[in-house]
Design a protein around this motif. Structure first.
Motif, mmCIF file in Angstrom:
data_model
loop_
_atom_site.group_PDB
_atom_site.id
_atom_site.type_symbol
_atom_site.label_atom_id
_atom_site.label_comp_id
_atom_site.label_asym_id
_atom_site.label_seq_id
_atom_site.Cartn_x
_atom_site.Cartn_y
_atom_site.Cartn_z
ATOM 1 N N UNK A 1 0.820 -1.213 0.000
ATOM 2 C CA UNK A 1 0.000 0.000 0.000
ATOM 3 C C UNK A 1 0.850 1.258 0.000
ATOM 4 N N UNK A 2 2.139 1.133 0.341
ATOM 5 C CA UNK A 2 2.970 2.335 0.357
ATOM 6 C C UNK A 2 3.984 2.309 -0.780
ATOM 7 N N UNK A 3 3.829 1.381 -1.682
ATOM 8 C CA UNK A 3 4.794 1.215 -2.763
ATOM 9 C C UNK A 3 4.738 2.317 -3.798
ATOM 10 N N UNK A 4 5.510 2.136 -4.838
ATOM 11 C CA UNK A 4 5.618 3.145 -5.889
ATOM 12 C C UNK A 4 4.293 3.290 -6.638
ATOM 13 N N UNK A 5 3.661 2.152 -6.934
ATOM 14 C CA UNK A 5 2.428 2.225 -7.711
ATOM 15 C C UNK A 5 1.320 2.990 -6.973
ATOM 16 N N UNK A 6 1.017 2.655 -5.710
ATOM 17 C CA UNK A 6 -0.018 3.443 -5.023
ATOM 18 C C UNK A 6 0.354 4.923 -4.920
ATOM 19 N N UNK A 7 1.650 5.213 -4.735
ATOM 20 C CA UNK A 7 2.059 6.615 -4.610
ATOM 21 C C UNK A 7 1.769 7.368 -5.903
ATOM 22 N N UNK A 8 2.017 6.709 -7.024
ATOM 23 C CA UNK A 8 1.768 7.364 -8.313
ATOM 24 C C UNK A 8 0.263 7.464 -8.561
ATOM 25 N N UNK A 9 -0.457 6.408 -8.136
ATOM 26 C CA UNK A 9 -1.910 6.432 -8.294
ATOM 27 C C UNK A 9 -2.523 7.668 -7.621
ATOM 28 N N UNK A 10 -2.003 7.992 -6.429
ATOM 29 C CA UNK A 10 -2.527 9.151 -5.706
ATOM 30 C C UNK A 10 -2.399 10.415 -6.543
ATOM 31 N N UNK A 11 -1.241 10.556 -7.186
ATOM 32 C CA UNK A 11 -1.016 11.736 -8.024
ATOM 33 C C UNK A 11 -1.997 11.730 -9.204
ATOM 34 N N UNK A 12 -2.263 10.533 -9.720
ATOM 35 C CA UNK A 12 -3.188 10.427 -10.850
ATOM 36 C C UNK A 12 -4.606 10.872 -10.456
ATOM 37 N N UNK A 13 -5.003 10.523 -9.213
ATOM 38 C CA UNK A 13 -6.340 10.964 -8.778
ATOM 39 C C UNK A 13 -6.445 12.478 -8.898
#
Lengths: 426, 367
Positions: free
Chosen positions: B270-282
Motif C-alpha cells: 500500500x505504500x509502494x511506488x504504484x499506489x504513490x503514483x496512483x494518488x497523483x493520478x487521482x
C-alpha cells in the motif's frame, strides 16, 4: 481566440470518449447483474441466496494480474475445468455451478476487498482462491466475519486452522518434515537453509532447525533474501564455503530463476550441490529450464507423472483444454480437487449452507489425481501422500520416495515431541 | 453591475452543488449495501489524501511521488493499535513466527488509541519535515525533489518488508476486528466509521479551502509560479514549502488510519511506488489546484477501478490504462476543468450575441 476554437474540436472528441466510457460502465453493470437474479442489497438476506433457481454461484479469487498471476492463472484454469466437468455431469444438487471470477491483483488488501464482495454482494456459496500466505491471511478475517467458505489450494507454513477455510495443499508435516527426515537418512546431515524473507520460509526453517537438533542433523547455514531478490553470487560462494550435503530451498518466484541460473553459471552441477525445493514445481521448471534443474530434488504431494488412473485423465483433460504445452503441478491439482471435494460435501449435505457443508465435509474421501485424499474434520486440512522426486532432463519429475499412504495433517505439529514450543500461543 | 450579479449567480450554483454533494454523502448509507458503503468509505479516505496532495502539487507546484509512505505510516499506526487489541495482551502472531519473545518497546506506545492517532499523524509529519528540511532549505526542487520522494518509497518499503518481526513483513498487519471492544464488522460500526470519514473529509476540504484563500495560500501559489520572486520579496519559500509538505503528509496519515479501519489490513504494497503514483493520478484526473477536483478524482478513479475489475476481471487493467491516457491527453485540467470549460462555454454561447469583452472569455483558458 485560437485556443478556444481548437478546444471546441477537442471538446467533441472528449465528449465522445466520455460517452463511450460511461456506456461501457453501464453495459458492464448490466452484464454483471444479468446471469442470475440480481442479489438483494439487504445484508440480512439468508445464506441460501447463493442458490437462485437452477444455479449455484461460486467465487474464484486468484491474481489474474501482477506478479502472482503467472502461478495463479493455472490454478484458476484447473478450477474452471472442474466446474465445467461437474456441470457437464449435471451439476451439484441438480443445479449448474456459475463461477464468479474476481482478480486479487497480487495485492493483499484487494484480496480482502474482493472476498468481501463475493460473499456479501454476489452471495456465492463458496470461494476457491488465494496462493500466497499473505493473501490467505488478508482474506481470513473476512471469511470468519461473514461466515463464508474458502478453499485454499497451496502448500503453506501451517500453524493455522480457521473454521472457515479448507486447506487442500500440504501443511508442514506433509511436505517439509518428511522431506527433512528423508534427506537426513539418504543424503547427509549437513543442511543449509536458503529462503525468501517472509512468513513461509521463516516458519518452515524454524521447524527444520528444531527437527535437525532433535534428529542429529547439522545446520550448515541459514540465509534469507528479500522477495524478488535476484543476485545470488555472494550467497552461492557462502554456501560452497559451508560445504553442506544439501540446500533446503524455500525461495519463491523470480528468485528461484536467478538462484538456479547463477548456480549453473558458477559451474556447480546438481551432483556437486543438491538442493531440495518446496516451491519449485513443473510450472517453475518451465520458467527456469529443465537443463538447469536436472538432478535437483523437490517435495510435493503430486507431480504430473504421478501414476494413478485419475491423474492420467486429469492431465489429458487439462492439456486438451488449455494446450499440449501446458503442465499440471501440485497447486493446480489441489485447486482441482478442492472443487470436487466441495461439490461432494454439498451433495452429501443436500444444501450449500456453510455450516452444513462443513459438517458434511468431515472425513469425506475422494480419489484425487494425487491418490486418495480425505478431509480431516478437526483441522479442515487433507490427508495427503508425501512424495519426493528428482527433476529429469525433460522437465518432469521422477518419484524417488513416497509415504505409502496419506499422512494425517498436523498443522500445529502436535504429534511431534521435538516441535513442542514451536506453536505456543497460536 | 451585471458582472457582479453573474458572479454571485454562479456562486449560488456552486453552493447548491456542494450542498447536493454533502446531502448525497449524508444519505449514502440509506441506499447502498454494506459492502458498497464500505468501499465508498475507503474511497473517501483516499480523497482525504488526494486533497492533501493537491495542496502540495496543485497549489505549491511540488510533485511528490512518495505520499504512499505517509499514507502507510498512518495506516501502520492504526493497525498496530488494532493488532495489540486483538492479541489481548499476548504477542501478535507474526512476532511469534518470527521468533520474538517480547513486545518491542515502540509497539507499547500503540497500546492507547489516543496515542496511536497522535502518532499516526505525527510520524508522517515528522518524516515529511525531515525530508523537507534537507531538500527545500537546500533549494532542491522540481524533478530532483520528486526523485527523492521515490527514494523514500523504496527505502520505506524495503525496511518494512525486511523487518518482518517488527512490522509483519510482506503480509502486513491484519487479523483484527475490534475497536474499543466493538466489532468493526457490525453494520452500525461501519455506518459510524463512514460518517467519521465523510466528516473528516469535509473538515479537510474546508480547512484547505480556508488556507488556499488566505494569505498563506497566496504565497503558496506565488512560490509555485515564481519561487525566486517570492524570495526577492523577502519571504522564505522553504518555510512555506515545508509547511505545506508536512500538512499534506499529515492528511495522508489520517487517510491511512481511516483506510485501515475500513479495510482491515495494511501491507507494504500500500505504500509502494504504484499506489504513490496512483494518488497523483487521482489529483491529475480530478483537476489539480481545485481541491474538490482532487477529492472527486479519488472517488471516480477508485470507483472505476472497482467497477472495471468486477466486470472484466481478466482485462480491467486495459480499461484503467485507457482511462489514464484519455484523461491526460484530452483533459489536461482534469474533470473539474472539463466542467468549468463546459459551463464557461455555455455562458459564452448565451452572451456572445450581447458582446462580451474578450478578456472575460479567455479567463478560463489559463491553466
Amino acid at each position: 481566440m485560437r485556443e478556444i476554437k481548437s478546444k471546441g474540436k477537442r471538446h467533441v472528441i472528449v465528449t465522445g470518449l466520455l460517452a463511450a466510457v460511461s456506456l461501457a460502465l453501464v453495459l458492464g453493470g448490466c452484464a454483471q447483474n444479468s446471469p442470475a437474479a440480481s442479489p438483494s442489497a439487504s445484508p440480512a438476506s439468508g445464506a441460501s441466496s447463493s442458490e437462485s433457481g437452477s444455479e449455484i454461484k461460486v467465487g474464484i479469487l486468484h491474481s489474474l494480474s501482477g506478479t502472482m498471476a503467472i502461478s495463479e492463472v493455472s490454478v484458476k484454469d484447473a478450477e474452471m475445468m472442474a466446474i465445467e466437468e461437474i456441470n457437464a455431469k449435471g451439476g451439484v444438487l441438480g443445479k449448474k455451478l456459475v463461477p464468479v471470477t474476481e482478480d486479487g491483483a497480487s495485492d493483499w488488501p484487494t484480496f480482502a476487498e474482493k472476498a468481501r464482495k463475493l460473499l456479501s454482494e454476489d452471495k456465492v456459496a463458496t470461494v476457491f482462491g488465494g496462493w500466497t500466505s499473505s493473501s490467505r491471511k488478508a482474506m481470513l478475517p473476512v471469511f470468519e466475519e461473514l461466515n463464508g467458505l474458502l478453499w485454499y489450494p497451496v502448500q503453506y507454513e501451517g500453524l493455522e486452522s480457521s473454521p472457515n477455510i479448507f486447506y487442500t495443499g500440504a501443511t508442514t508435516n506433509q511436505q517439509i518434515v518428511p522431506a527433512v527426515d528423508w534427506l537426513l537418512e539418504n543424503r547427509g546431515k549437513k543442511v543449509y537453509l536458503l529462503g525468501s524473507d517472509y512468513v513461509f520460509p521463516r516458519t518452515a526453517n524454524k521447524i527444520i532447525k528444531a527437527q535437525l537438533e532433535a534428529k542429529g542433523g547439522e545446520l550448515a547455514g541459514e540465509e534469507y533474501t528479500p522477495l524478488g531478490h535476484t543476485d545470488y553470487t555472494t550467497i552461492i560462494s557462502k554456501i560452497m564455503a559451508a560445504k553442506p550435503d544439501i540446500v533446503f530451498n524455500t525461495l519463491n518466484g523470480d528468485s528461484n530463476v536467478a538462484f538456479f541460473k547463477q548456480l549453473k553459471d558458477a559451474g556447480i552441477s546438481s551432483a556437486d550441490l543438491t538442493t531440495l525445493s518446496v516451491s519449485v514445481a513443473e510450472e517453475e521448471i518451465r520458467g527456469i529450464g529443465a537443463d538447469v534443474l536436472a538432478g535437483h530434488l523437490a517435495a510435493w504431494n503430486y507431480y504430473q507423472t504421478t501414476d494413478t488412473p485419475e491423474n492420467k485423465a486429469f492431465v489429458e483433460a487439462y492439456k486438451g483444454k488449455y494446450g499440449a504445452d501446458r503442465v499440471t503441478a501440485d497447486p493446480i491439482e489441489a485447486g482441482y480437487a478442492a472443487v470436487y471435494l466441495w461439490a461432494a460435501a454439498v451433495e452429501k449435505a443436500g444444501s450449500t449452507d456453510v455450516d452444513k457443508v462443513k459438517e458434511a465435509a468431515k472425513e469425506l474421501e475422494w480419489a484425487a489425481p494425487e491418490g486418495k485424499v480425505k478431509i480431516d474434520g478437526e483441522t479442515q486440512h487433507l490427508y495427503k501422500t508425501v512424495r519426493i522426486a528428482e527433476v529429469q532432463a525433460d522437465g518432469q519429475f521422477k518419484e524417488l520416495w513416497n509415504s505409502g499412504e496419506p499422512v494425517k495433517p498436523d498443522p500445529y505439529l502436535k504429534s511431534y515431541t521435538w516441535a513442542a514450543g514451536l506453536s505456543s500461543g497460536s | 453591475m451585471k458582472v457582479l450579479q453573474r458572479a454571485s449567480a454562479s456562486r449560488y450554483g456552486l453552493a447548491t452543488a456542494y450542498l447536493l454533494a454533502a446531502a448525497l454523502l449524508a444519505a449514502a448509507p440509506l441506499f447502498t449495501s454494506d459492502f458498497r458503503l464500505n468501499l465508498l468509505a475507503k474511497f473517501l479516505a483516499f480523497a482525504i489524501a488526494a486533497v492533501g496532495l493537491d495542496l502540495l502539487w496543485g497549489y505549491t507546484g511540488i510533485l511528490s511521488l512518495g505520499h504512499g509512505v505517509f499514507f502507510g505510516l498512518g495506516g501502520y499506526a492504526m493497525a498496530m493499535h488494532l493488532k495489540l487489541q486483538a492479541s489481548g495482551g499476548k504477542l501478535p502472531d507474526f512476532m511469534e513466527w518470527s521468533g520474538l519473545s517480547k513486545l518491542p518497546w515502540f509497539w507499547t506506545l500503540f497500546q492507547s488509541f489516543g496515542m496511536s492517532v497522535i502518532l499516526g499523524i505525527a510520524i508522517p509529519s515528522l518524516v515529511a519535515l525531515f525530508l523537507g528540511y534537507f531538500t527545500f532549505r537546500n533549494r532542491i526542487r522540481g524533478v530532483y525533489f520528486t526523485i527523492l520522494t521515490q527514494a523514500l518509497v523504496v527505502i520505506s518499503v524495503t525496511l518494512i518488508t525486511g523487518q518482518q518481526a517488527f512490522t509483519g513483513g510482506t503480509n502486513g498487519i491484519t487479523g483484527y476486528g475490534e475497536l474499543f471492544g466493538y466489532s468493526l464488522a457490525a453494520p452500525e460500526m461501519k455506518i459510524a466509521l463512514y460518517y467519521v470519514t465523510a466528516a473528516v473529509l469535509v473538515v479537510v476540504l474546508l480547512l484547505s479551502r480556508f488556507l488556499v484563500k488566505s494569505r498563506f495560500g497566496k504565497v503558496l501559489r506565488a512560490v509555485r509560479d515564481g519561487e525566486n520572486r517570492v524570495r526577492f520579496l523577502g519571504y522564505n519559500p522553504a518555510k512555506f514549502q515545508m509547511a505545506v509538505f508536512v500538512l499534506s503528509a499529515a492528511f495522508s496519515g489520517i487517510a491511512g488510519m481511516l483506510f485501515v479501519l475500513h479495510v482491515g489490513i495494511i501491507s507494504p504494497s500500500m505504500m509502494g511506488i504504484v499506489p504513490s503514483i496512483e494518488m497523483v493520478l487521482w489529483v491529475a484526473i480530478g483537476g489539480r489546484g481545485t481541491l474538490i477536483g482532487a477529492a472527486l478524482g479519488a472517488l471516480l478513479m477508485n470507483g472505476a477501478k472497482s467497477v472495471f475489475s468486477e466486470t472484466y476481471p481478466e482485462i480491467w487493467l486495459f480499461f484503467m490504462g485507457a482511462l489514464f491516457i484519455v484523461t491526460t491527453v484530452f483533459l489536461p485540467r482534469g474533470i473539474v476543468g472539463l466542467v468549468a470549460d463546459g459551463w464557461h462555454r455555455l455562458r459564452l454561447l448565451g452572451r456572445r450575441r450581447k458582446g462580451v469583452p474578450e478578456h472575460e472569455r479567455s479567463r478560463y483558458s489559463a491553466v
